[in-house]
Scaffold this active site. Structure first.
Site, PDB file in Angstrom:
ATOM      1  N   SER A   1     -59.195  48.114   7.454  1.00 45.05           N
ATOM      2  CA  SER A   1     -57.904  47.947   8.126  1.00 45.05           C
ATOM      3  C   SER A   1     -57.228  46.664   7.670  1.00 45.05           C
ATOM      4  O   SER A   1     -57.911  45.663   7.380  1.00 45.05           O
ATOM      5  CB  SER A   1     -58.163  47.890   9.633  1.00 45.05           C
ATOM      6  OG  SER A   1     -57.037  47.398  10.295  1.00 45.05           O
TER       7      SER A   1
ATOM      8  N   TYR B   1     -62.815  43.841  16.623  1.00 51.37           N
ATOM      9  CA  TYR B   1     -62.608  45.044  15.808  1.00 51.37           C
ATOM     10  C   TYR B   1     -62.407  44.659  14.336  1.00 51.37           C
ATOM     11  O   TYR B   1     -63.077  45.186  13.426  1.00 51.37           O
ATOM     12  CB  TYR B   1     -61.406  45.838  16.329  1.00 51.37           C
ATOM     13  CG  TYR B   1     -60.926  46.904  15.369  1.00 51.37           C
ATOM     14  CD1 TYR B   1     -61.722  48.011  15.085  1.00 51.37           C
ATOM     15  CD2 TYR B   1     -59.685  46.786  14.714  1.00 51.37           C
ATOM     16  CE1 TYR B   1     -61.287  48.981  14.181  1.00 51.37           C
ATOM     17  CE2 TYR B   1     -59.253  47.750  13.833  1.00 51.37           C
ATOM     18  CZ  TYR B   1     -60.050  48.845  13.564  1.00 51.37           C
ATOM     19  OH  TYR B   1     -59.634  49.795  12.675  1.00 51.37           O
TER      20      TYR B   1
ATOM     21  N   LYS C   1     -64.756  45.269  10.694  1.00 47.09           N
ATOM     22  CA  LYS C   1     -64.295  45.782   9.388  1.00 47.09           C
ATOM     23  C   LYS C   1     -64.645  44.786   8.283  1.00 47.09           C
ATOM     24  O   LYS C   1     -65.105  45.181   7.204  1.00 47.09           O
ATOM     25  CB  LYS C   1     -62.780  46.034   9.426  1.00 47.09           C
ATOM     26  CG  LYS C   1     -62.357  47.160  10.371  1.00 47.09           C
ATOM     27  CD  LYS C   1     -62.907  48.499   9.910  1.00 47.09           C
ATOM     28  CE  LYS C   1     -62.499  49.648  10.804  1.00 47.09           C
ATOM     29  NZ  LYS C   1     -63.238  50.882  10.555  1.00 47.09           N
TER      30      LYS C   1
HETATM   31  P1  NAD Z   1     -60.305  58.277  15.575  1.00 47.03           P
HETATM   32  O1  NAD Z   1     -60.876  57.607  16.778  1.00 47.03           O
HETATM   33  O2  NAD Z   1     -59.291  59.334  15.775  1.00 47.03           O
HETATM   34  O3  NAD Z   1     -61.483  58.866  14.665  1.00 47.03           O
HETATM   35  C1  NAD Z   1     -62.763  58.297  14.620  1.00 47.03           C
HETATM   36  C2  NAD Z   1     -63.751  59.412  14.861  1.00 47.03           C
HETATM   37  O4  NAD Z   1     -65.064  58.867  14.833  1.00 47.03           O
HETATM   38  C3  NAD Z   1     -63.579  60.064  16.244  1.00 47.03           C
HETATM   39  O5  NAD Z   1     -63.537  61.456  16.071  1.00 47.03           O
HETATM   40  C4  NAD Z   1     -64.817  59.628  17.026  1.00 47.03           C
HETATM   41  O6  NAD Z   1     -65.218  60.605  17.950  1.00 47.03           O
HETATM   42  C5  NAD Z   1     -65.817  59.408  15.907  1.00 47.03           C
HETATM   43  N1  NAD Z   1     -66.882  58.445  16.208  1.00 47.03           N
HETATM   44  C6  NAD Z   1     -66.770  57.200  16.753  1.00 47.03           C
HETATM   45  N2  NAD Z   1     -67.989  56.638  16.854  1.00 47.03           N
HETATM   46  C7  NAD Z   1     -68.893  57.521  16.337  1.00 47.03           C
HETATM   47  C8  NAD Z   1     -70.283  57.515  16.160  1.00 47.03           C
HETATM   48  N3  NAD Z   1     -71.041  56.494  16.565  1.00 47.03           N
HETATM   49  N4  NAD Z   1     -70.877  58.587  15.586  1.00 47.03           N
HETATM   50  C9  NAD Z   1     -70.135  59.662  15.195  1.00 47.03           C
HETATM   51  N5  NAD Z   1     -68.799  59.726  15.352  1.00 47.03           N
HETATM   52  C10 NAD Z   1     -68.187  58.665  15.917  1.00 47.03           C
HETATM   53  O7  NAD Z   1     -59.746  57.119  14.642  1.00 47.03           O
HETATM   54  P2  NAD Z   1     -58.843  57.233  13.341  1.00 47.03           P
HETATM   55  O8  NAD Z   1     -57.493  56.710  13.659  1.00 47.03           O
HETATM   56  O9  NAD Z   1     -58.989  58.558  12.717  1.00 47.03           O
HETATM   57  O10 NAD Z   1     -59.549  56.121  12.446  1.00 47.03           O
HETATM   58  C11 NAD Z   1     -60.591  56.460  11.545  1.00 47.03           C
HETATM   59  C12 NAD Z   1     -61.121  55.187  10.922  1.00 47.03           C
HETATM   60  O11 NAD Z   1     -60.048  54.492  10.303  1.00 47.03           O
HETATM   61  C13 NAD Z   1     -61.725  54.224  11.953  1.00 47.03           C
HETATM   62  O12 NAD Z   1     -62.872  53.644  11.393  1.00 47.03           O
HETATM   63  C14 NAD Z   1     -60.645  53.200  12.134  1.00 47.03           C
HETATM   64  O13 NAD Z   1     -61.164  51.932  12.476  1.00 47.03           O
HETATM   65  C15 NAD Z   1     -59.984  53.160  10.760  1.00 47.03           C
HETATM   66  N6  NAD Z   1     -58.589  52.723  10.831  1.00 47.03           N
HETATM   67  C16 NAD Z   1     -57.698  53.405  11.598  1.00 47.03           C
HETATM   68  C17 NAD Z   1     -56.387  52.945  11.692  1.00 47.03           C
HETATM   69  C18 NAD Z   1     -55.382  53.663  12.563  1.00 47.03           C
HETATM   70  O14 NAD Z   1     -54.333  53.073  12.857  1.00 47.03           O
HETATM   71  N7  NAD Z   1     -55.613  54.884  12.989  1.00 47.03           N
HETATM   72  C19 NAD Z   1     -55.989  51.809  10.987  1.00 47.03           C
HETATM   73  C20 NAD Z   1     -56.928  51.165  10.188  1.00 47.03           C
HETATM   74  C21 NAD Z   1     -58.236  51.630  10.112  1.00 47.03           C
END
Ligand code: NAD
Ligand code: UDP
Length: 335
Positions: free
Chosen positions: A124, A148, A152
């Site tokens: 991120s 958080y 990362k």
């Molecule tokens: P999201 O919460 O929609 O998806 C993450 C998924 O991981 C969920 O389905 C959740 O149920 C699953 N999960 C969490 N912990 C788990 C575990 N211990 N075992 C198995 N599954 C698990 O989030 P997203 O927006 O799709 O983000 C995906 C990744 O991208 C994350 O790592 C997030 O930090 C990163 N990210 C997201 C954004 C954003 O704005 N959406 C920005 C930067 C980085």
């Protein structure tokens, strides 16, 4: 390729899954559904018209991970599973370190055990903290200001060491700026559990009449109109960058860190203006004090992504807002 997506029923993972399926790869999705729903699996099968394997699996549980790897024997892992709320990470930091950091260490250990040498990881722009210059390139100082962001940063370092530990290992770190929008089918999009902290999901709540108005946090930033400016990127453009990263893994790349943003910043008021054009009515808002820890502006330098991933942005802000509205309307009608 045999591709394992962790967190594949989540917001970004589900969009990447569709792009992987259209590329004719074999796919396995694992998720513990802590922030997503199993229904997404059915939707992915309907949209793609393809079958794939899946399992309910928590990456903190190594035995379950071993079962997935022995069933599927992936060649590449695209790793999304993790917690992502800045606010909660401040309240419950240990649960963030446990889920995100320990969970990923488990995953890497099982990858080693099964000779799976390739990982693409969701990082991120939060790792940059308050930017010292804009647009922010990958060489910018790393200074995360919340747990958080620190998870990362720690994971980026762990993945670098992991890549260097074995001549076959390769890791690609993708640093997302502000992923927004939804799939063109209107069947999948962002569906946060509880009250959203982020701008687009909150606007979605106002459009669905769940909330009366949007609170705009700060009207006195040093920006074009006083409201915060961010680099909003369509989730489909993010997804495409993952597909192109699969190609990059086939080259002699070892460990690369790449920004995913558009290079263009929009203020909160500009976002509301774009939604107004589509909805033909304004979104109600009230100005509120600045939010703790917020910065005025964050914009990506995306030259490295364009060069290394042979990738470019396909969706502008208008498309982002149109796709968001389509998703909200479908979702509100229970489709
Ligand atoms: P999201 O919460 O929609 O998806 C993450 C998924 O991981 C969920 O389905 C959740 O149920 C699953 N999960 C969490 N912990 C788990 C575990 N211990 N075992 C198995 N599954 C698990 O989030 P997203 O927006 O799709 O983000 C995906 C990744 O991208 C994350 O790592 C997030 O930090 C990163 N990210 C997201 C954004 C954003 O704005 N959406 C920005 C930067 C980085
Ligand atoms: N924002 C806002 N009201 C909200 C949520 C966000 O005014 O309910 C603003 C926030 O201050 C920032 C921008 O919208 O300027 C993007 O915030 P978001 O939380 O979506 O992303 P981040 O700040 O993590 O980049």
């Amino acid at each position: 390729m045999r591709i394992l997506i962790t967190g594949g029923t989540g917001y970004i993972g589900s969009h990447v899954a569709l792009n992987v399926l259209s590329g004719n790869h074999d796919l396995f999705i694992l998720d513990n559904y802590s922030n997503s729903s199993k229904d997404v699996l059915t939707k992915l099968k309907i949209i793609s018209n393809r079958e794939f394997q899946s399992a309910e699996c928590d990456i903190k549980n190594k035995d379950n991970l071993i079962k997935v790897f022995s069933d599927f024997n992936p060649e590449v892992v695209i790793h999304f599973a993790g917690f992502k709320s800045v606010n909660y990470s401040i309240k419950v930091p240990l649960s963030y370190y446990s889920n995100n950091v320990s969970g990923t260490i488990n995953l890497l250990e099982v990858m080693d055990q099964y000779n799976c040498n390739n990982i693409i990881f969701s990082s991120s722009a939060t790792v940059y903290g308050a930017p010292e210059y804009l647009p922010c390139d990958e060489k910018h100082k790393i200074a995360p200001i919340n747990p958080y962001g620190k998870t990362k940063f720690f994971l980026e370092e762990i993945l670098k060491d992991w890549a260097m530990s074995n001549s076959q290992n390769r890791s690609i770190i993708l640093r997302y700026f502000n992923p927004v929008g939804a799939h063109k089918s209107g069947m999948i999009g962002e569906l946060p559990i509880g009250t959203p902290n982020n701008l687009f999901p909150y606007i979605a709540g106002v459009i669905r009449n769940k909330y009366d108005y949007l609170s705009i946090y700060g009207d006195d930033y040093n920006t074009k109109d006083g409201t915060g400016v961010r680099d909003y990127i369509h989730v489909e453009d993010i997804a495409m960058a993952h597909v192109n990263s699969l190609n990059l893994l086939k080259t002699n790349v070892k460990h690369e860190t790449i920004n995913l943003g558009t290079g263009i910043g929009f203020s909160v008021l500009e976002i509301l203006t774009e939604f107004k054009k589509i909805l033909k009515k304004p979104i109600p808002f009230k100005f509120k004090p600045r939010r703790n820890g917020d910065i005025a502006t964050l914009i990506a330098d995306n030259k490295k992504a364009k060069l290394m991933l042979k990738w470019d942005i396909k969706n502008d802000l208008n498309q982002i807002c149109k796709d968001t509205v389509r998703w909200i309307n479908n979702y509100s009608h229970g489709k």
